[in-house]
Scaffold this motif. Structure first.
Motif, PDB file in Angstrom:
ATOM      1  N   GLY A   1       0.858  -1.197   0.000  1.00 18.52           N
ATOM      2  CA  GLY A   1       0.000   0.000   0.000  1.00 18.52           C
ATOM      3  C   GLY A   1       0.884   1.232   0.000  1.00 18.52           C
ATOM      4  N   LEU A   2       1.031   1.855  -1.190  1.00 16.47           N
ATOM      5  CA  LEU A   2       2.020   2.932  -1.320  1.00 16.47           C
ATOM      6  C   LEU A   2       1.350   4.308  -1.286  1.00 16.47           C
ATOM      7  N   GLY A   3       0.473   4.509  -0.319  1.00 18.55           N
ATOM      8  CA  GLY A   3      -0.205   5.799  -0.164  1.00 18.55           C
ATOM      9  C   GLY A   3       0.570   6.731   0.756  1.00 18.55           C
ATOM     10  N   LEU A   4      -0.160   7.588   1.480  1.00 16.12           N
ATOM     11  CA  LEU A   4       0.479   8.585   2.350  1.00 16.12           C
ATOM     12  C   LEU A   4       1.437   7.938   3.353  1.00 16.12           C
ATOM     13  N   ILE A   5       0.942   6.959   4.112  1.00 19.73           N
ATOM     14  CA  ILE A   5       1.773   6.388   5.178  1.00 19.73           C
ATOM     15  C   ILE A   5       2.828   5.445   4.592  1.00 19.73           C
ATOM     16  N   GLY A   6       2.421   4.549   3.684  1.00 23.41           N
ATOM     17  CA  GLY A   6       3.376   3.621   3.070  1.00 23.41           C
ATOM     18  C   GLY A   6       4.469   4.379   2.324  1.00 23.41           C
ATOM     19  N   GLY A   7       4.080   5.394   1.568  1.00 23.32           N
ATOM     20  CA  GLY A   7       5.044   6.182   0.783  1.00 23.32           C
ATOM     21  C   GLY A   7       6.025   6.922   1.689  1.00 23.32           C
TER      22      GLY A   7
ATOM     23  N   VAL B   1       4.626  -3.195  -2.654  1.00 23.70           N
ATOM     24  CA  VAL B   1       3.541  -3.911  -3.328  1.00 23.70           C
ATOM     25  C   VAL B   1       2.344  -2.978  -3.405  1.00 23.70           C
ATOM     26  N   SER B   2       1.878  -2.787  -4.642  1.00 22.53           N
ATOM     27  CA  SER B   2       0.710  -1.950  -4.869  1.00 22.53           C
ATOM     28  C   SER B   2      -0.233  -2.712  -5.784  1.00 22.53           C
ATOM     29  N   ARG B   3      -1.498  -2.335  -5.765  1.00 23.99           N
ATOM     30  CA  ARG B   3      -2.450  -3.085  -6.597  1.00 23.99           C
ATOM     31  C   ARG B   3      -2.265  -2.809  -8.084  1.00 23.99           C
ATOM     32  N   GLN B   4      -1.663  -1.673  -8.404  1.00 28.08           N
ATOM     33  CA  GLN B   4      -1.563  -1.300  -9.825  1.00 28.08           C
ATOM     34  C   GLN B   4      -0.121  -1.046 -10.253  1.00 28.08           C
TER      35      GLN B   4
ATOM     36  N   ALA C   1      -2.394  -0.577   4.061  1.00 29.95           N
ATOM     37  CA  ALA C   1      -3.675  -0.473   3.363  1.00 29.95           C
ATOM     38  C   ALA C   1      -4.726   0.123   4.317  1.00 29.95           C
ATOM     39  N   PRO C   2      -5.920   0.479   3.813  1.00 30.74           N
ATOM     40  CA  PRO C   2      -6.991   0.926   4.698  1.00 30.74           C
ATOM     41  C   PRO C   2      -7.317  -0.150   5.748  1.00 30.74           C
ATOM     42  N   ILE C   3      -7.841   0.287   6.897  1.00 28.96           N
ATOM     43  CA  ILE C   3      -8.061  -0.604   8.054  1.00 28.96           C
ATOM     44  C   ILE C   3      -8.739  -1.930   7.665  1.00 28.96           C
ATOM     45  N   ALA C   4      -9.818  -1.841   6.893  1.00 30.85           N
ATOM     46  CA  ALA C   4     -10.592  -3.049   6.562  1.00 30.85           C
ATOM     47  C   ALA C   4      -9.806  -4.012   5.678  1.00 30.85           C
ATOM     48  N   GLN C   5      -8.761  -3.504   5.000  1.00 29.29           N
ATOM     49  CA  GLN C   5      -8.014  -4.344   4.051  1.00 29.29           C
ATOM     50  C   GLN C   5      -6.749  -4.941   4.643  1.00 29.29           C
ATOM     51  N   ILE C   6      -6.424  -4.591   5.901  1.00 33.07           N
ATOM     52  CA  ILE C   6      -5.130  -5.029   6.458  1.00 33.07           C
ATOM     53  C   ILE C   6      -5.080  -6.552   6.637  1.00 33.07           C
TER      54      ILE C   6
ATOM     55  N   ASP D   1       1.575  -3.432  11.023  1.00 30.36           N
ATOM     56  CA  ASP D   1       0.628  -2.647  10.227  1.00 30.36           C
ATOM     57  C   ASP D   1       0.669  -1.214  10.734  1.00 30.36           C
ATOM     58  N   VAL D   2      -0.073  -0.320  10.074  1.00 27.41           N
ATOM     59  CA  VAL D   2      -0.070   1.087  10.485  1.00 27.41           C
ATOM     60  C   VAL D   2      -1.492   1.586  10.764  1.00 27.41           C
ATOM     61  N   GLY D   3      -2.444   0.676  10.873  1.00 29.16           N
ATOM     62  CA  GLY D   3      -3.852   1.064  11.014  1.00 29.16           C
ATOM     63  C   GLY D   3      -4.114   1.897  12.264  1.00 29.16           C
ATOM     64  N   SER D   4      -5.074   2.810  12.151  1.00 26.52           N
ATOM     65  CA  SER D   4      -5.372   3.746  13.240  1.00 26.52           C
ATOM     66  C   SER D   4      -6.142   3.097  14.392  1.00 26.52           C
ATOM     67  N   VAL D   5      -6.580   1.845  14.216  1.00 25.91           N
ATOM     68  CA  VAL D   5      -7.286   1.099  15.251  1.00 25.91           C
ATOM     69  C   VAL D   5      -6.497  -0.192  15.464  1.00 25.91           C
TER      70      VAL D   5
ATOM     71  N   HIS E   1       0.935   1.815  15.108  1.00 31.23           N
ATOM     72  CA  HIS E   1       0.188   3.003  14.669  1.00 31.23           C
ATOM     73  C   HIS E   1       1.075   4.236  14.745  1.00 31.23           C
ATOM     74  N   PRO E   2       1.575   4.678  13.562  1.00 30.94           N
ATOM     75  CA  PRO E   2       2.317   5.939  13.548  1.00 30.94           C
ATOM     76  C   PRO E   2       1.313   7.081  13.629  1.00 30.94           C
ATOM     77  N   MET E   3       1.477   7.965  14.613  1.00 30.75           N
ATOM     78  CA  MET E   3       0.463   8.999  14.802  1.00 30.75           C
ATOM     79  C   MET E   3       0.872  10.291  14.104  1.00 30.75           C
TER      80      MET E   3
ATOM     81  N   ALA F   1      -3.615  14.596   2.613  1.00 33.97           N
ATOM     82  CA  ALA F   1      -3.401  14.046   1.276  1.00 33.97           C
ATOM     83  C   ALA F   1      -3.465  12.518   1.284  1.00 33.97           C
ATOM     84  N   GLN F   2      -3.717  11.955   0.117  1.00 35.19           N
ATOM     85  CA  GLN F   2      -3.811  10.491  -0.044  1.00 35.19           C
ATOM     86  C   GLN F   2      -3.090  10.057  -1.310  1.00 35.19           C
ATOM     87  N   GLY F   3      -2.745   8.779  -1.353  1.00 37.17           N
ATOM     88  CA  GLY F   3      -2.240   8.185  -2.587  1.00 37.17           C
ATOM     89  C   GLY F   3      -0.738   8.301  -2.752  1.00 37.17           C
ATOM     90  N   VAL F   4      -0.253   7.808  -3.895  1.00 41.74           N
ATOM     91  CA  VAL F   4       1.197   7.670  -4.116  1.00 41.74           C
ATOM     92  C   VAL F   4       1.934   9.019  -4.164  1.00 41.74           C
TER      93      VAL F   4
HETATM   94  P1  NAP Z   1      -3.887   6.304   1.451  1.00 42.70           P
HETATM   95  O1  NAP Z   1      -2.964   7.417   1.124  1.00 42.70           O
HETATM   96  O2  NAP Z   1      -5.223   6.292   0.820  1.00 42.70           O
HETATM   97  O3  NAP Z   1      -3.132   4.937   1.156  1.00 42.70           O
HETATM   98  C1  NAP Z   1      -3.732   3.692   1.338  1.00 42.70           C
HETATM   99  C2  NAP Z   1      -3.187   2.772   0.288  1.00 42.70           C
HETATM  100  O4  NAP Z   1      -3.747   1.481   0.518  1.00 42.70           O
HETATM  101  C3  NAP Z   1      -3.613   3.149  -1.122  1.00 42.70           C
HETATM  102  O5  NAP Z   1      -2.712   4.080  -1.692  1.00 42.70           O
HETATM  103  C4  NAP Z   1      -3.591   1.813  -1.794  1.00 42.70           C
HETATM  104  O6  NAP Z   1      -2.274   1.550  -2.182  1.00 42.70           O
HETATM  105  C5  NAP Z   1      -3.909   0.802  -0.713  1.00 42.70           C
HETATM  106  N1  NAP Z   1      -5.296   0.326  -0.848  1.00 42.70           N
HETATM  107  C6  NAP Z   1      -6.417   1.057  -0.986  1.00 42.70           C
HETATM  108  N2  NAP Z   1      -7.494   0.276  -1.078  1.00 42.70           N
HETATM  109  C7  NAP Z   1      -7.038  -0.992  -1.006  1.00 42.70           C
HETATM  110  C8  NAP Z   1      -7.648  -2.256  -1.065  1.00 42.70           C
HETATM  111  N3  NAP Z   1      -8.967  -2.369  -1.234  1.00 42.70           N
HETATM  112  N4  NAP Z   1      -6.864  -3.361  -0.958  1.00 42.70           N
HETATM  113  C9  NAP Z   1      -5.532  -3.245  -0.794  1.00 42.70           C
HETATM  114  N5  NAP Z   1      -4.884  -2.056  -0.753  1.00 42.70           N
HETATM  115  C10 NAP Z   1      -5.628  -0.966  -0.854  1.00 42.70           C
HETATM  116  O7  NAP Z   1      -4.180   6.209   3.029  1.00 42.70           O
HETATM  117  P2  NAP Z   1      -3.177   6.329   4.271  1.00 42.70           P
HETATM  118  O8  NAP Z   1      -3.522   7.593   4.960  1.00 42.70           O
HETATM  119  O9  NAP Z   1      -1.774   6.060   3.854  1.00 42.70           O
HETATM  120  O10 NAP Z   1      -3.759   5.148   5.173  1.00 42.70           O
HETATM  121  C11 NAP Z   1      -3.203   3.867   5.191  1.00 42.70           C
HETATM  122  C12 NAP Z   1      -3.314   3.298   6.597  1.00 42.70           C
HETATM  123  O11 NAP Z   1      -2.641   4.201   7.476  1.00 42.70           O
HETATM  124  C13 NAP Z   1      -4.735   3.145   7.120  1.00 42.70           C
HETATM  125  O12 NAP Z   1      -4.867   1.883   7.714  1.00 42.70           O
HETATM  126  C14 NAP Z   1      -4.863   4.244   8.174  1.00 42.70           C
HETATM  127  O13 NAP Z   1      -5.672   3.838   9.266  1.00 42.70           O
HETATM  128  C15 NAP Z   1      -3.420   4.407   8.624  1.00 42.70           C
HETATM  129  N6  NAP Z   1      -3.078   5.737   9.130  1.00 42.70           N
HETATM  130  C16 NAP Z   1      -3.468   6.875   8.471  1.00 42.70           C
HETATM  131  C17 NAP Z   1      -3.118   8.115   8.982  1.00 42.70           C
HETATM  132  C18 NAP Z   1      -3.540   9.391   8.282  1.00 42.70           C
HETATM  133  O14 NAP Z   1      -3.546  10.443   8.908  1.00 42.70           O
HETATM  134  N7  NAP Z   1      -3.885   9.368   7.015  1.00 42.70           N
HETATM  135  C19 NAP Z   1      -2.335   8.198  10.145  1.00 42.70           C
HETATM  136  C20 NAP Z   1      -1.916   7.018  10.768  1.00 42.70           C
HETATM  137  C21 NAP Z   1      -2.289   5.790  10.256  1.00 42.70           C
HETATM  138  P3  NAP Z   1      -1.947   1.015  -3.629  1.00 42.70           P
HETATM  139  O15 NAP Z   1      -2.731   1.917  -4.568  1.00 42.70           O
HETATM  140  O16 NAP Z   1      -0.487   1.144  -3.684  1.00 42.70           O
HETATM  141  O17 NAP Z   1      -2.440  -0.395  -3.683  1.00 42.70           O
END
Ligand code: NAP
Length: 281
Positions: free
Chosen positions: A9-15, A31-34, A67-72, A91-95, A114-116, A121-124
């Motif tokens: 999951g290469l979004g905000l937190i993974g990236g 590893v990313s879906r696309q 990934a989002p919480i439900a997908q971890i 994992d990095v999920g908020s719960v 859980h990194p706080m 912003a979202q995505g790569v």
């Molecule tokens: P994000 O930028 O939207 O990144 C989430 C990534 O998860 C997407 O870029 C996508 O990566 C992947 N993903 C999305 N839907 C998916 C699915 N159905 N199956 C598998 N992978 C999927 O969100 P984020 O903020 O980084 O959040 C990721 C996790 O960090 C969450 O669990 C959240 O609770 C936790 N978190 C978030 C924050 C915050 O402030 N945003 C802070 C602490 C912790 P690919 O497109 O590369 O597959």
């Protein structure tokens, strides 16, 4: 010795994790879906290699599920056939409690985290360097956690510049219900209350006059709707407890103002001013 780190999951937190860990000289496998996201992540310097195929992580020493919480848990389940037993998965999920409950039976070497830190912003494109520096990072080991694995992961967390905290998953969830999930709900309902103003002239003027106080209060309620929804779904009991307590305080406030009990209101505001530093570090 830790050499290869996987990120799913290469979004905000993974990236953001990828950028920091690569800058320390670690090899980061993504590893990313696309494929398009994989290519973009390589171009941005987030990962050394990336693929939609979990087999890329066969030699990873440590894997972050971002990934989002439900997908971890489903993501971990799909990954399990590719992994070596010694690989540490976090994992990095908020719960934490539901995730630790689901993931521990899938992988013995799983430690919830859980990194706080975050932005709106979202995505790569959202990942940024030093997102976790000076910020809390919670790990939630259990009785089954291998001390060596916890030590290794703790060292990596500290290398991000984060302040490390260890606690039980359920305690984490109750604490973040107060300081993270409740503010999201309050902020969202504040925005919704303003939207409910029926006089268009008042509404327009309110929007024009809105300044820093409101901006600070509203920020979190205007964030990722999916994240807010998952906080409620996966931390329902703790969030309801906090919301109930908040509703009681709000009722008290209404009564004080209705009854022009300025002394009690003043005392409350003095107490909150005094306590505020304990909630902001
Ligand atoms: P994000 O930028 O939207 O990144 C989430 C990534 O998860 C997407 O870029 C996508 O990566 C992947 N993903 C999305 N839907 C998916 C699915 N159905 N199956 C598998 N992978 C999927 O969100 P984020 O903020 O980084 O959040 C990721 C996790 O960090 C969450 O669990 C959240 O609770 C936790 N978190 C978030 C924050 C915050 O402030 N945003 C802070 C602490 C912790 P690919 O497109 O590369 O597959």
């Amino acid at each position: 010795m830790m050499q290869k780190v996987g990120i799913v999951g290469l979004g905000l937190i993974g990236g953001s994790l990828g950028l920091d860990l690569r800058s320390q000289g670690l090899t980061v496998l993504g590893v990313s879906r696309q494929w398009a996201t994989c290519e973009r992540a390589i171009a941005r310097g987030i990962v050394d290699q990336a693929s939609p195929d979990g087999a890329l992580l066969a030699e990873a020493d440590l894997i972050f599920l971002c990934a989002p919480i439900a997908q971890i848990a489903p993501t971990l389940q799909a990954l399990v056939p590719h992994l070596q037993p010694a690989t540490i998965v976090t994992d990095v999920g908020s719960v934490k409690a539901p995730i630790v409950e689901q993931c521990s039976p899938l992988w013995a070497n799983f430690i919830g985290g859980h990194p706080m830190a975050g932005t709106e912003a979202q995505g790569v494109e959202a990942g940024q360097r030093d997102l976790f520096a000076q910020r809390p990072y919670v790990l939630t080991p259990t009785d089954q956690t291998e001390p060596d694995a916890l030590e290794t992961l703790s060292t990596v967390v500290k290398s991000l510049g984060s302040r490390l905290y260890l606690c039980e998953p359920a305690i984490h969830d109750r604490a973040v219900a107060w300081i993270s999930h409740l503010p999201v709900m309050i902020s969202a309902s504040l925005i919704e209350s303003c939207l409910g103003e029926s006089d268009p002239a008042v509404k327009t003027l309110a929007q024009q006059l809105a300044s820093s106080g409101l901006r600070d209060t509203r920020r979190v309620g205007g964030g990722n709707p999916e994240l807010g929804l998952m906080m409620a779904q996966y931390n329902q009991a703790a969030l309801l407890r906090s919301l109930g307590a908040y509703r009681d305080r709000l009722d008290e406030l209404i009564t004080q103002i209705e009854q022009q009990d300025w002394q009690s209101l003043g005392q409350t505001l003095q107490l909150t001013q005094q306590e505020r530093p304990h909630y902001l570090r």
